[in-house]
Design an enzyme around this catalytic site. Sequence first.
Site, mmCIF file in Angstrom:
data_model
loop_
_atom_site.group_PDB
_atom_site.id
_atom_site.type_symbol
_atom_site.label_atom_id
_atom_site.label_comp_id
_atom_site.label_asym_id
_atom_site.label_seq_id
_atom_site.Cartn_x
_atom_site.Cartn_y
_atom_site.Cartn_z
ATOM 1 C CG ASN A 145 -6.577 1.384 11.486
ATOM 2 O OD1 ASN A 145 -6.887 0.978 12.425
ATOM 3 N ND2 ASN A 145 -5.148 1.363 11.397
ATOM 4 C CE LYS A 157 -2.932 2.945 2.563
ATOM 5 N NZ LYS A 157 -3.656 3.066 3.933
ATOM 6 C CB ALA A 162 -8.049 7.747 4.013
#
Lengths: 66, 256
Positions: free
Chosen positions: B209, B100, B187
């Site tokens: 996350n 990534k 994100a």
Amino acid sequence: MRITLNGETKECPTGITIDKLLELYNFDKYRTAVELNSHVIPRKEHSYQIVKDTDVLEVVTFVGGG
Amino acid sequence: MEFVDKKLKIGKFEFTSRLFVGTGKYPSPDIMAQALDASGAEVVTVAVRRAKINESESLLDYIDTKRYVILPNTAGCYSADEAVRVARLARETGLSEMIKLEVLGDERTLLPDPVDTLKATTVLVKEGFTVLVYTSDDPIVAKRLEDAGAACVMPAGSPIGSGQGILNRNNIRMILESAKVPIIVDAGVGTASDVTIAMELGSEGVLLNTGIAHAKDPVRMAKAMKLACESGRLAYLSGRIPKRLYAKASSPEKDF
């Protein structure tokens, strides 16, 4: 001889291989990667690559991240 | 009833789950492990950092590498050279061929640096990496990254960790319209509906996350994100009705 390992100055035996060095400092060789003086050293070379005085080593692993 | 969906293909890798989950910032490694399980994710992201001298405990003690594909990131890199260095190290662990790629512009916004991101993509593709590249939601930059050989382009919904959701759906739509590689929204996801929106737009997946790790109950939120991802995907495949300004009755006209 004196080396820099992950930013810390360490005394270690002359003529030590990367493999032995990883063992000495309890790194898991299957979960780490090694950079010697800014060059990535493939794992298959760890058994014969010798670490020399003033060498700079980085041993990295995976930590939590996004 | 089970609906069959095609697999998500990234380079030579194939996945059933379209939710990619990060491993940072959980209250404890145990909660992380439970959250990963609840999320149904097959791909989990990790960061590359110095290993601690004389310390054997590892994040990888909590991640079953037979179950999860490890996706290392280049988080914290602010130049193409740094990111390429981290990617090479990540690959040398022998635990992942995917990367990534993240090349950031500054610490306050954590927005990607498009010039160095493109530079690093070109280098890593040449070196045989499967590059999943984090980028802004700019359609032109996304196209350039695809042209440079990225296996997957990952536009930000909003700044990393901001929880603002998808700020510019139209840009994501434009990216999706012309993309030939999978697009994963990466994100900014705050809650389940953000994931659903990304998937309803036609994204191939979502990577998040903080939305899970910092929720009051990360494990429950991980399950919510899983369902949201599946819902959004199903809705996308079903073909939504067009939006109309005026009402349209669901029942037949009264005829008596």
